[in-house]
Scaffold this motif. Sequence first.
Motif, short mmCIF file in Angstrom:
data_model
loop_
_atom_site.label_atom_id
_atom_site.label_comp_id
_atom_site.label_asym_id
_atom_site.label_seq_id
_atom_site.Cartn_x
_atom_site.Cartn_y
_atom_site.Cartn_z
N THR A 104 41.79 36.16 69.72
CA THR A 104 40.47 36.67 69.30
C THR A 104 40.42 38.18 69.44
N VAL A 126 34.71 45.52 77.18
CA VAL A 126 34.78 44.36 78.07
C VAL A 126 33.44 44.15 78.75
N LYS A 163 43.99 31.48 73.03
CA LYS A 163 42.86 31.65 72.12
C LYS A 163 42.18 33.01 72.27
N TYR A 164 41.86 33.40 73.53
CA TYR A 164 41.10 34.62 73.73
C TYR A 164 41.93 35.87 73.43
N TYR A 199 37.14 35.69 77.96
CA TYR A 199 37.53 36.70 76.98
C TYR A 199 37.76 38.03 77.68
N VAL A 243 30.98 42.62 76.02
CA VAL A 243 31.24 41.26 75.58
C VAL A 243 31.40 40.32 76.78
N SER A 289 40.07 40.95 66.50
CA SER A 289 38.71 41.50 66.41
C SER A 289 38.73 42.80 65.62
N PRO A 290 37.69 43.03 64.80
CA PRO A 290 37.69 44.23 63.95
C PRO A 290 37.66 45.52 64.78
N ASP A 291 37.26 45.40 66.05
CA ASP A 291 37.17 46.61 66.86
C ASP A 291 38.48 46.94 67.56
N ASN A 325 30.97 36.20 78.51
CA ASN A 325 32.22 35.61 78.04
C ASN A 325 33.36 35.98 78.98
N ALA A 357 38.52 38.55 80.79
CA ALA A 357 39.71 38.49 81.63
C ALA A 357 40.97 38.63 80.80
#
Lengths: 307, 528
Positions: free
Chosen positions: A68, A263, A64-65, A275, A266, A72-74, A272, A277
């Motif tokens: 993500t 990192v 999942k992460y 995320y 976020v 992500s847009p970035d 988070n 990691a």
Amino acid sequence: MMPEGRSNRLMRKLNKDKYLLLMQLPCLIYYLVFRYAPMFGLVISFKNYNLFKGVWASPWVGLKYYRTFLNSPDFFELLSNTVLLGVTKLAFAFPAPIILALLLNEVTATFLKRFVQTVSYLPHFISNVVVASMVLTFLSPSTGVVNHYLKVLGFHPVNFMSEPGWFRPVYVLSEIWQHVGWETIIYLAALTAIDPQLYEAARIDGANRWRQTLNITLPCMAPTIIILFIFNVGDVLDIGFEKVFLLASPAIYSTADIISTYVYRVGLSQGNYSYAASIDLFTAIISLIFVFTANFLARKFSEHSIW
Amino acid sequence: MGKGFSLLAAPILVISLLTACSGNNNGGGSASDDNESGNVSTPAPAKTDDPASTNTTANTPALPDKTFSFLDISHPSWPYDQNWLVWKLLKEKTGVSFKVEVPSGLMADALSFAIASGDLPDVMYTEDKSLADKYGQMGALANILDYTDIMPNFKQWMETYPNDTRNAIAADGKMYEFPNQGIGETNRMIWMYREDVFKKLNLSPPQNWDELYTVLQALKKAYPDSYPLSWRDGLAYLLNFGASFNTSRDFYYDFDTQTWKYAPLDDNYKTMIQYLNKFYKEGLIPPDFLSIDTKQWQDLMSTDKAFITLDYIGRIDFYNTPLRQDNPDYNLLFMPPPEGVPGSQKNAFTQFDQAGMMVASSSKNVKDIMKYFDFLYSEEGKNMLSWGEEGKTYTVKDGKNVFNPDYTTVADLRKKTGLSTDGVYTWFDYDAHLSLSSKELASAYEEARKYDSVQQPMPSLTQAELDDTSVEMTSIQKFRDENVSKFILGTRSFGEWDKYAEDLKALGVDHVASIYKQAYERAMQAAQ
């Protein structure tokens, strides 16, 4: 019969080197405890990590992460900023200590040589926090020295830390200033290992200093250079977080926001951990690919490589 | 390399830290005090073997002798001292003493280490409420609301301060951190101006942003290499500017329309950015305003290079006292916030404090700890922790408390007595600090109250909501900060504002706003 014989031989070997091996032990333990054991923590990137429940009780979430992050847009900007900054640093900051070492090698006055060496490696001991605030102070358009002299010389003052285009040069130059002397040490060590007879022979053959550098010094330094280069390639994505974070401001995010500063925002600021990691592992894998590639190329085109 | 990797090493670190710390703390401190409580408690010989037993003292007025472990922060300006008067007073009143551990690094890191190790101190301090909510919902912290029946003072306090109570509640409707009231006044932020310079140039404080513009121009003309309006920490101050533009900096609750909005999409926000762009172009604000740190800002303020600023209210004395030694005229005063849009002349509400104490759910003394904290919410506790001990630290003159003259400033008071240092305040009488401030600062407090805006609600998100929004939030904030900077610096033209707003929305603004709405409604319901 064979296995027994082999294990006997191994025992004999171990026995013979037992004191050497014993001396190795602290190093081994260090790596196991502080480098390998923490790697198990990576499982949190596949889990919805709950600090209090601990690693094992937290539920699995699969990739999942990772998804993500890739969605992500970035993502693209972060990756390209990181790679570009890393590559720029590699291109300019890697040769700098080699050049300095070669230059120092030509200096015959011992005092001067010592002086230059000391002055150039001292900045290595200044903390990044101090270096970053020095950079910001010197380059400040309102109070900084640099802009003061630009104005005196009739140039327009430059708002260095607010223009995206200036970030990479400033960062790389400050890196060189900070570390060039320190990294020179290892090359100087490599230089002292070169057999002086080679130079003598070359001189007899009529080679000037430039020729000597080209045909003796550089080839003899090559193994050191190549191995350090491969190490450095591994760090392309792993640029020091601290200084980038301290130098960056929102106006220059388009060049200065890199994976590790992301990192931080976020992962730590927003808690988070999983995320963060997963992004870490992601960059580690890319770095590993870089190292493998560099090593492969080095082995292919020269006889020196890490393995 | 990364943060995640080192988590497993954390327990080892913590254990070694804790064992190292406990060595030089007053582990034996409680033993020496046993005699005092021993005098009052029942003299039965059996009891002397076990002075720590607390159950048998119920019907004596004696204070049971208790020691709680406490992970507290140590402020560099008034570092933790176990001999502070405040600890002695607390011990006398409640029987409680603390075995304090002070983290060497960041408090937030120390907390996460402690939680990860599973070996929690009885009481912990946090600077940030979201940490209390996070660890509380994981099960690490006691829910304070479960114990209100043994906390009569606190119960009454909650009725008196419903807002502060509501803001202390976590997303699951529980309370994991003791709310505080009063000390938040130190966090009040205001506009300030150099009265002496204004007088010299025959200027008066600007009433609105157009006047601000002309005043700044006049100042710039008189001092060409100055940046008349300066502040530190870059875009963070858009919150303070925004109040007079009827907007904010981030997601905020609009009390008029009762909706959750994202400030950087507001029209008024754009107006504000246009002013700042104009100021930037004409050199009225520092060209490096985005990266100016505290030190640089202080240099500007003390060398006649900035004349209007925004910061914590205490900065009035911070600048006036030392700078008047060289320049007796130096006079930094409160300035009413200039009106941004008609009818809005406000300072952002910053006079709250999120810091507070948490109780470990694993502690064997949860009930005793709750009783201890209940005392802090009594009038007596409030008075003691604000003023200290009558006769010793303060005297009463004409019905008003006055500190003894040995204490010159609040910092001095804190350093000498430990009063109002981290970990020993919950409910605070701010008059105590006011009584030590200069007349300029005291009048600033009085004036500033006229421009208060309404306190924003701070709904707490559940872990699932946080997970759901944190990536979006990061992208939104980054996009906003980057582009707003560009608009101010003029590297992006205002013609593209609509495009900017559209792109910003596309990053998920509505989704995050809806999560806030949901959390807010939940909090309102929980508080009923």
